[in-house]
Design a protein around this motif. Structure first.
Motif, PDB file in Angstrom:
ATOM      1  N   ARG A  45      32.482  87.985  34.888  1.00  0.00           N
ATOM      2  CA  ARG A  45      32.178  86.841  35.822  1.00  0.00           C
ATOM      3  C   ARG A  45      31.417  85.580  35.162  1.00  0.00           C
ATOM      4  O   ARG A  45      30.818  84.959  35.971  1.00  0.00           O
ATOM      5  CB  ARG A  45      31.102  87.524  36.754  1.00  0.00           C
ATOM      6  CG  ARG A  45      31.612  88.484  37.597  1.00  0.00           C
ATOM      7  CD  ARG A  45      31.050  88.975  38.943  1.00  0.00           C
ATOM      8  NE  ARG A  45      31.511  89.960  39.599  1.00  0.00           N
ATOM      9  CZ  ARG A  45      31.329  91.285  39.508  1.00  0.00           C
ATOM     10  NH1 ARG A  45      30.329  91.751  38.678  1.00  0.00           N
ATOM     11  NH2 ARG A  45      31.871  92.174  40.160  1.00  0.00           N
ATOM     12  N   LYS A  46      30.978  85.742  33.989  1.00  0.00           N
ATOM     13  CA  LYS A  46      30.065  84.927  33.130  1.00  0.00           C
ATOM     14  C   LYS A  46      30.706  83.547  33.177  1.00  0.00           C
ATOM     15  O   LYS A  46      31.854  83.473  32.853  1.00  0.00           O
ATOM     16  CB  LYS A  46      29.409  85.285  31.908  1.00  0.00           C
ATOM     17  CG  LYS A  46      28.677  86.688  32.020  1.00  0.00           C
ATOM     18  CD  LYS A  46      28.148  86.938  30.796  1.00  0.00           C
ATOM     19  CE  LYS A  46      27.217  88.215  30.668  1.00  0.00           C
ATOM     20  NZ  LYS A  46      26.902  88.476  29.673  1.00  0.00           N
ATOM     21  N   GLY A  47      29.966  82.618  33.565  1.00  0.00           N
ATOM     22  CA  GLY A  47      30.574  81.116  33.502  1.00  0.00           C
ATOM     23  C   GLY A  47      31.689  80.804  34.433  1.00  0.00           C
ATOM     24  O   GLY A  47      32.339  79.817  33.930  1.00  0.00           O
ATOM     25  N   ARG A  48      31.855  81.543  35.489  1.00  0.00           N
ATOM     26  CA  ARG A  48      33.048  81.030  36.270  1.00  0.00           C
ATOM     27  C   ARG A  48      32.492  81.122  37.926  1.00  0.00           C
ATOM     28  O   ARG A  48      33.277  81.262  38.840  1.00  0.00           O
ATOM     29  CB  ARG A  48      34.097  82.481  36.185  1.00  0.00           C
ATOM     30  CG  ARG A  48      34.647  82.590  35.111  1.00  0.00           C
ATOM     31  CD  ARG A  48      35.406  83.810  34.890  1.00  0.00           C
ATOM     32  NE  ARG A  48      36.296  84.055  33.675  1.00  0.00           N
ATOM     33  CZ  ARG A  48      36.164  83.957  32.574  1.00  0.00           C
ATOM     34  NH1 ARG A  48      34.905  83.519  32.083  1.00  0.00           N
ATOM     35  NH2 ARG A  48      37.082  84.342  31.764  1.00  0.00           N
ATOM     36  N   GLY A  49      31.147  80.796  37.912  1.00  0.00           N
ATOM     37  CA  GLY A  49      30.799  80.664  39.186  1.00  0.00           C
ATOM     38  C   GLY A  49      30.896  81.701  40.227  1.00  0.00           C
ATOM     39  O   GLY A  49      31.017  81.655  41.478  1.00  0.00           O
ATOM     40  N   GLY A  50      30.662  82.736  39.660  1.00  0.00           N
ATOM     41  CA  GLY A  50      30.594  84.120  40.220  1.00  0.00           C
ATOM     42  C   GLY A  50      31.767  84.867  40.778  1.00  0.00           C
ATOM     43  O   GLY A  50      32.195  85.716  41.165  1.00  0.00           O
ATOM     44  N   LYS A  51      33.088  84.239  40.293  1.00  0.00           N
ATOM     45  CA  LYS A  51      34.240  84.627  40.596  1.00  0.00           C
ATOM     46  C   LYS A  51      34.631  85.651  39.202  1.00  0.00           C
ATOM     47  O   LYS A  51      34.343  85.561  38.150  1.00  0.00           O
ATOM     48  CB  LYS A  51      35.224  83.621  40.404  1.00  0.00           C
ATOM     49  CG  LYS A  51      35.051  82.305  41.372  1.00  0.00           C
ATOM     50  CD  LYS A  51      36.147  82.310  42.604  1.00  0.00           C
ATOM     51  CE  LYS A  51      35.360  81.293  43.414  1.00  0.00           C
ATOM     52  NZ  LYS A  51      36.400  80.609  44.066  1.00  0.00           N
ATOM     53  N   SER A  52      35.358  86.635  39.849  1.00  0.00           N
ATOM     54  CA  SER A  52      35.690  87.790  38.864  1.00  0.00           C
ATOM     55  C   SER A  52      36.972  87.585  38.155  1.00  0.00           C
ATOM     56  O   SER A  52      38.108  87.068  38.698  1.00  0.00           O
ATOM     57  CB  SER A  52      35.690  89.104  39.516  1.00  0.00           C
ATOM     58  OG  SER A  52      34.450  89.532  40.263  1.00  0.00           O
ATOM     59  N   VAL A  53      36.970  87.900  37.020  1.00  0.00           N
ATOM     60  CA  VAL A  53      38.254  87.782  36.129  1.00  0.00           C
ATOM     61  C   VAL A  53      38.253  89.081  35.390  1.00  0.00           C
ATOM     62  O   VAL A  53      37.522  89.482  34.552  1.00  0.00           O
ATOM     63  CB  VAL A  53      38.111  86.581  35.054  1.00  0.00           C
ATOM     64  CG1 VAL A  53      39.384  86.651  34.233  1.00  0.00           C
ATOM     65  CG2 VAL A  53      38.056  85.303  35.836  1.00  0.00           C
ATOM     66  N   THR A  54      39.673  89.750  35.245  1.00  0.00           N
ATOM     67  CA  THR A  54      39.931  90.812  34.432  1.00  0.00           C
ATOM     68  C   THR A  54      40.386  90.446  33.096  1.00  0.00           C
ATOM     69  O   THR A  54      41.469  89.750  33.016  1.00  0.00           O
ATOM     70  CB  THR A  54      40.676  91.879  35.059  1.00  0.00           C
ATOM     71  OG1 THR A  54      40.248  92.262  36.620  1.00  0.00           O
ATOM     72  CG2 THR A  54      41.042  93.280  34.493  1.00  0.00           C
ATOM     73  N   VAL A  55      39.838  91.033  32.156  1.00  0.00           N
ATOM     74  CA  VAL A  55      40.369  90.347  30.756  1.00  0.00           C
ATOM     75  C   VAL A  55      40.721  91.528  29.974  1.00  0.00           C
ATOM     76  O   VAL A  55      40.207  92.676  29.616  1.00  0.00           O
ATOM     77  CB  VAL A  55      39.064  89.603  30.154  1.00  0.00           C
ATOM     78  CG1 VAL A  55      39.433  89.305  28.723  1.00  0.00           C
ATOM     79  CG2 VAL A  55      38.310  88.712  30.668  1.00  0.00           C
TER      80      VAL A  55
END
Length: 113
Positions: free
Chosen positions: A44-54
């Motif tokens: 979630r870091k550096g994405r404005g609170g949006k979640s991303v699966t990496v």
């Protein structure tokens, strides 16, 4: 002057090579999907609170990485991108991605909480 395509300012009769494209990484052909260390984590870091699966640790060529990303995105109905040899899928889809990667022969590990 030996080469016509150089932008040489000062010369002592030795050609200075131009900078070319970086070499493409070649991955070992003997490394099977089950032998790769694949991690799936939520970021979630550096994405404005949006979640991303990496998804990290896939040792496959760029063309196959793009094809895999397209297949995963269409299966989940979401967006994503390739960034620094890691696949990023929008949203929290860790469980579904782990199940899909296991069906493909990989042995993914869940990283983080």
């Amino acid at each position: 002057m030996a080469e016509k395509n150089t932008k040489l300012v000062y010369s002592t009769d030795t050609a200075v090579p131009r900078k070319g494209k970086p070499d493409v990484k070649e991955f070992p052909a003997a490394l099977q999907p089950a032998q790769q260390k694949v991690t799936v984590r939520l970021d979630r870091k550096g994405r404005g609170g949006k979640s991303v699966t990496v998804i990290e640790g896939l040792l496959i060529p760029e063309t196959q990485r793009e094809a895999l990303l397209k297949q995963l995105k269409s299966g989940l109905g979401t967006g994503g991108t390739v960034r620094d040899s890691a696949l990023e899928i929008q949203g929290d889809h860790r469980d579904a991605l782990i199940a899909t990667l296991e069906k493909m022969g990989y042995r993914p590990k869940r990283s983080g909480g």
